[in-house]
Design a protein around this motif. Sequence first.
Motif, PDB file in Angstrom:
ATOM      1  N   ALA A 109      -1.089  22.839 -11.093  1.00 48.87           N
ATOM      2  CA  ALA A 109      -1.306  22.009 -10.104  1.00 48.87           C
ATOM      3  C   ALA A 109      -1.234  22.552  -8.668  1.00 48.87           C
ATOM      4  N   VAL A 110      -2.520  21.811  -7.513  1.00 51.78           N
ATOM      5  CA  VAL A 110      -2.800  22.526  -6.644  1.00 51.78           C
ATOM      6  C   VAL A 110      -2.381  22.016  -5.182  1.00 51.78           C
ATOM      7  N   HIS A 111      -2.056  23.400  -4.816  1.00 49.06           N
ATOM      8  CA  HIS A 111      -0.806  23.331  -3.712  1.00 49.06           C
ATOM      9  C   HIS A 111      -1.813  23.348  -2.363  1.00 49.06           C
ATOM     10  N   TRP A 112      -1.644  22.566  -0.935  1.00 49.80           N
ATOM     11  CA  TRP A 112      -2.576  22.968  -0.094  1.00 49.80           C
ATOM     12  C   TRP A 112      -1.214  22.790   1.157  1.00 49.80           C
ATOM     13  N   LEU A 113      -1.511  23.319   2.519  1.00 49.38           N
ATOM     14  CA  LEU A 113      -0.614  23.274   3.612  1.00 49.38           C
ATOM     15  C   LEU A 113      -1.610  22.295   4.479  1.00 49.38           C
ATOM     16  N   GLU A 114      -0.786  22.033   5.248  1.00 49.59           N
ATOM     17  CA  GLU A 114      -1.204  21.074   6.534  1.00 49.59           C
ATOM     18  C   GLU A 114      -0.684  21.523   8.145  1.00 49.59           C
ATOM     19  N   GLN A 115      -0.926  21.116   9.063  1.00 52.17           N
ATOM     20  CA  GLN A 115      -0.175  21.225  10.006  1.00 52.17           C
ATOM     21  C   GLN A 115      -0.563  19.780  10.970  1.00 52.17           C
ATOM     22  N   ASP A 116       0.266  19.120  11.983  1.00 49.73           N
ATOM     23  CA  ASP A 116      -0.213  17.987  12.748  1.00 49.73           C
ATOM     24  C   ASP A 116      -0.176  18.608  13.753  1.00 49.73           C
ATOM     25  N   GLU A 117      -0.859  17.228  15.264  1.00 50.71           N
ATOM     26  CA  GLU A 117      -0.746  17.570  15.960  1.00 50.71           C
ATOM     27  C   GLU A 117      -0.067  17.966  16.501  1.00 50.71           C
ATOM     28  N   SER A 118       0.753  18.129  16.545  1.00 52.27           N
ATOM     29  CA  SER A 118       2.172  19.207  16.737  1.00 52.27           C
ATOM     30  C   SER A 118       2.780  20.596  17.199  1.00 52.27           C
ATOM     31  N   GLY A 119       1.796  20.928  16.145  1.00 54.58           N
ATOM     32  CA  GLY A 119       1.868  21.833  15.157  1.00 54.58           C
ATOM     33  C   GLY A 119       3.173  22.479  14.246  1.00 54.58           C
ATOM     34  N   ARG A 120       3.439  21.747  13.697  1.00 51.95           N
ATOM     35  CA  ARG A 120       4.318  21.768  12.294  1.00 51.95           C
ATOM     36  C   ARG A 120       3.805  21.968  10.988  1.00 51.95           C
ATOM     37  N   TRP A 121       4.476  22.327  10.079  1.00 52.14           N
ATOM     38  CA  TRP A 121       3.625  22.678   9.012  1.00 52.14           C
ATOM     39  C   TRP A 121       4.370  22.044   8.184  1.00 52.14           C
ATOM     40  N   ARG A 150      10.052  18.077   4.760  1.00 53.28           N
ATOM     41  CA  ARG A 150      10.435  18.603   5.883  1.00 53.28           C
ATOM     42  C   ARG A 150       9.632  19.130   6.994  1.00 53.28           C
ATOM     43  N   ASP A 151       9.376  19.542   8.264  1.00 50.08           N
ATOM     44  CA  ASP A 151       8.243  20.107   9.041  1.00 50.08           C
ATOM     45  C   ASP A 151       9.013  21.375   8.960  1.00 50.08           C
ATOM     46  N   TYR A 152       7.740  22.644   9.086  1.00 51.67           N
ATOM     47  CA  TYR A 152       7.963  23.776   9.917  1.00 51.67           C
ATOM     48  C   TYR A 152       7.665  24.046  10.586  1.00 51.67           C
ATOM     49  N   LEU A 153       7.935  24.862  11.338  1.00 54.36           N
ATOM     50  CA  LEU A 153       8.098  25.457  12.582  1.00 54.36           C
ATOM     51  C   LEU A 153       6.225  26.327  12.717  1.00 54.36           C
ATOM     52  N   ARG A 154       6.891  27.241  11.314  1.00 49.71           N
ATOM     53  CA  ARG A 154       5.876  28.323  11.074  1.00 49.71           C
ATOM     54  C   ARG A 154       5.512  28.258   9.519  1.00 49.71           C
ATOM     55  N   ARG A 155       3.851  28.943   9.834  1.00 55.85           N
ATOM     56  CA  ARG A 155       3.656  28.998   8.701  1.00 55.85           C
ATOM     57  C   ARG A 155       3.551  29.137   7.779  1.00 55.85           C
ATOM     58  N   ALA A 156       4.820  30.743   7.918  1.00 56.66           N
ATOM     59  CA  ALA A 156       5.506  31.370   6.590  1.00 56.66           C
ATOM     60  C   ALA A 156       6.508  30.743   6.250  1.00 56.66           C
ATOM     61  N   GLU A 157       6.845  29.949   6.611  1.00 52.71           N
ATOM     62  CA  GLU A 157       8.318  29.391   5.912  1.00 52.71           C
ATOM     63  C   GLU A 157       7.621  28.410   5.320  1.00 52.71           C
ATOM     64  N   CYS A 158       7.053  27.486   5.863  1.00 55.66           N
ATOM     65  CA  CYS A 158       6.131  26.873   4.907  1.00 55.66           C
ATOM     66  C   CYS A 158       5.938  27.550   3.645  1.00 55.66           C
ATOM     67  N   GLU A 159       4.794  28.150   3.456  1.00 51.31           N
ATOM     68  CA  GLU A 159       4.573  28.941   2.682  1.00 51.31           C
ATOM     69  C   GLU A 159       5.895  29.285   1.500  1.00 51.31           C
ATOM     70  N   ALA A 160       6.490  29.645   2.068  1.00 49.20           N
ATOM     71  CA  ALA A 160       7.794  30.609   1.567  1.00 49.20           C
ATOM     72  C   ALA A 160       8.552  29.560   0.572  1.00 49.20           C
ATOM     73  N   ALA A 161       8.494  28.248   1.748  1.00 43.18           N
ATOM     74  CA  ALA A 161       9.413  26.880   0.912  1.00 43.18           C
ATOM     75  C   ALA A 161       8.667  26.176  -0.193  1.00 43.18           C
ATOM     76  N   LEU A 162       7.648  26.806  -0.439  1.00 43.19           N
ATOM     77  CA  LEU A 162       6.199  25.693  -1.517  1.00 43.19           C
ATOM     78  C   LEU A 162       6.363  26.756  -2.811  1.00 43.19           C
ATOM     79  N   GLY A 163       6.696  27.565  -2.179  1.00 40.12           N
ATOM     80  CA  GLY A 163       6.713  29.127  -3.653  1.00 40.12           C
ATOM     81  C   GLY A 163       8.121  29.042  -4.408  1.00 40.12           C
ATOM     82  N   LEU A 164       8.824  28.501  -2.978  1.00 40.64           N
ATOM     83  CA  LEU A 164      10.901  27.865  -4.056  1.00 40.64           C
ATOM     84  C   LEU A 164      10.350  26.944  -5.166  1.00 40.64           C
ATOM     85  N   PHE A 165      10.218  25.944  -4.201  1.00 39.54           N
ATOM     86  CA  PHE A 165       9.754  24.287  -4.885  1.00 39.54           C
ATOM     87  C   PHE A 165       9.005  24.343  -6.298  1.00 39.54           C
TER      88      PHE A 165
END
Length: 138
Positions: A54-66, A82-97
């Motif tokens: 699988a290919v995984h990636w992060l996106e940031q919206d116009e409000s700055g959420r990841w 859900r959305d994440y305020l910080r990129r690091a939180e989003c990366e950690a959540a992706l890792g758990l998934f």
Amino acid sequence: MASSRFQFFDRGRGIEWRLVSANNRELGRAARSYPLLPDTVAAVDALRAEADAAVHWLEQDESGRWRWKASLRGEVVAAASRDYLRRAECEAALGLFRDAARTATAQPVVHRFLPAVGTPARAQELLDTARRRVRVQS
């Protein structure tokens, strides 16, 4: 001991899946709905079997959420719940998934979520309709 698992649900627009951890926190969900339960189970089976491809990636919206997304063979198949305020939180959540998706169990039982209704009679009508749909699909 409890483990991560895929759950299947219907909110009136097709069957969807979500991946929950052992403590029932949602880790991710389907990027689309499927018309029937067997189609949804096949999508989950493909995700488990091809998790390493699988290919995984992060996106940031116009409000700055990841948010994160995942694709298989060019099709987006999973997304953050859900959305994440910080990129690091989003990366950690992706890792758990990613870790949980490889080994999660899946019991093909559909949980139904009915829309909000005004009266108990209308709620019963919607429930009866949903039960008839299950019998027809089986």
